[in-house]
Enzyme design. Sequence first.
Site, PDB file in Angstrom:
ATOM      1  N   ARG A  92       1.053  -1.219  -0.134  1.00 12.52           N
ATOM      2  CA  ARG A  92      -0.025   0.033   0.036  1.00 12.52           C
ATOM      3  C   ARG A  92       0.930   1.429   0.134  1.00 12.52           C
ATOM      4  NH1 ARG A  92      -2.927  -3.799   3.310  1.00 12.52           N
ATOM      5  NH2 ARG A  92      -4.854  -4.376   2.505  1.00 12.52           N
ATOM      6  N   LYS A 119      -2.854  -2.002   7.131  1.00 17.37           N
ATOM      7  CA  LYS A 119      -4.233  -1.756   7.213  1.00 17.37           C
ATOM      8  C   LYS A 119      -4.958  -2.729   8.222  1.00 17.37           C
ATOM      9  CE  LYS A 119      -8.068  -1.305   3.965  1.00 17.37           C
ATOM     10  NZ  LYS A 119      -8.384  -1.137   2.619  1.00 17.37           N
ATOM     11  N   HIS A 190      -1.079   3.395  -6.366  1.00 16.42           N
ATOM     12  CA  HIS A 190      -2.139   2.141  -5.635  1.00 16.42           C
ATOM     13  C   HIS A 190      -2.356   1.171  -6.935  1.00 16.42           C
ATOM     14  CE1 HIS A 190      -5.008  -0.317  -3.308  1.00 16.42           C
ATOM     15  NE2 HIS A 190      -4.520   0.543  -2.363  1.00 16.42           N
ATOM     16  N   ARG A 193      -0.739  -2.419  -7.027  1.00 19.48           N
ATOM     17  CA  ARG A 193      -1.056  -3.632  -6.403  1.00 19.48           C
ATOM     18  C   ARG A 193      -2.236  -4.477  -7.262  1.00 19.48           C
ATOM     19  NH1 ARG A 193      -0.792  -4.288  -1.182  1.00 19.48           N
ATOM     20  NH2 ARG A 193      -3.012  -4.775  -0.930  1.00 19.48           N
ATOM     21  N   HIS A 217      -4.132  -8.929   2.518  1.00 16.39           N
ATOM     22  CA  HIS A 217      -5.568  -9.189   2.510  1.00 16.39           C
ATOM     23  C   HIS A 217      -5.998  -9.901   3.458  1.00 16.39           C
ATOM     24  CE1 HIS A 217      -6.033  -7.821  -1.839  1.00 16.39           C
ATOM     25  NE2 HIS A 217      -5.916  -6.610  -1.199  1.00 16.39           N
ATOM     26  N   TYR A 227      -8.201 -20.574  11.122  1.00 10.70           N
ATOM     27  CA  TYR A 227      -7.367 -21.724  11.013  1.00 10.70           C
ATOM     28  C   TYR A 227      -6.327 -21.831   9.949  1.00 10.70           C
ATOM     29  CZ  TYR A 227     -10.676 -24.249  13.738  1.00 10.70           C
ATOM     30  OH  TYR A 227     -11.438 -24.554  14.989  1.00 10.70           O
TER      31      TYR A 227
END
Length: 264
Positions: A92, A119, A190, A193, A217, A227
């Site tokens: 980012r 983030k 940006h 990305r 993410h 998990y």
Amino acid sequence: MLRKVESKGRLETAKRLRAVIGEVFRYGIATARAVNDPTFALRGAISAPVVKHRAAITDPVQLGGLMRAIDGFKGQPSTNAALKLMAYLFPRPGELRLAEWREFDLDKAVWAIPAIRAKMRREHSVPLPRQVLAILKELEPITGCGRLILPGYGVSGGEGRKVEQRPISENTLNGALRRMGYGQDEMSSHGFRAAASTLLNESGKFSADAIERALAHQDPDAVRRAYARGEHWKERVAMAQWWADQLDAWRDGARVISFAPKAG
């Protein structure tokens, strides 16, 4: 108050303003200054802003042209380095602009982005390919005397006094792209990305989980997230080097890779 902002067409500002007001009232509740948060009742009452995807180049040939343009860009060394780091690492923009030298372990080839700046509010480790290590080693004599790897201005004040550094701005990166001839609807800082996400997924060489971890993410499925704690580190290290090598190949005009066909 929100309606006034909404009537001017500033829908994103109205949305953020409602969120800030909510934070104030929730603090008031926590400190016995208020009994409820009225912004909950306003959810849906203000027009939602239309989501606009940031401009990005996702064509390999055009991306190679962008890499050549960055190589030939005659700007400040820190600006040139920042553009290359955005391309190779696809973080980012804010994570890179505020990056500090102490976060980088060049011997282990890892950049540890602290949770306070990430983030998702958890530390994110980024494997560094050979190209990035070379950029950082060239940049170190220029900005290594300060805290930030990409300062907006020098670190020494009058009579040898130290002054607080300010980071390079996102406008600087986008401005450099404009000077290279890329319009607002073509590419943004940006957008690196989106380029990496699109082309890594289309390559068919890496798992979706590894790509998502590289992009930092968060899995929307809370149970699966609990998990799936593996960071796919070994695969991400290989992927980081493959991506950097592929960018160089596209920059040098090599044959575009043959992407795996999409299902269906």
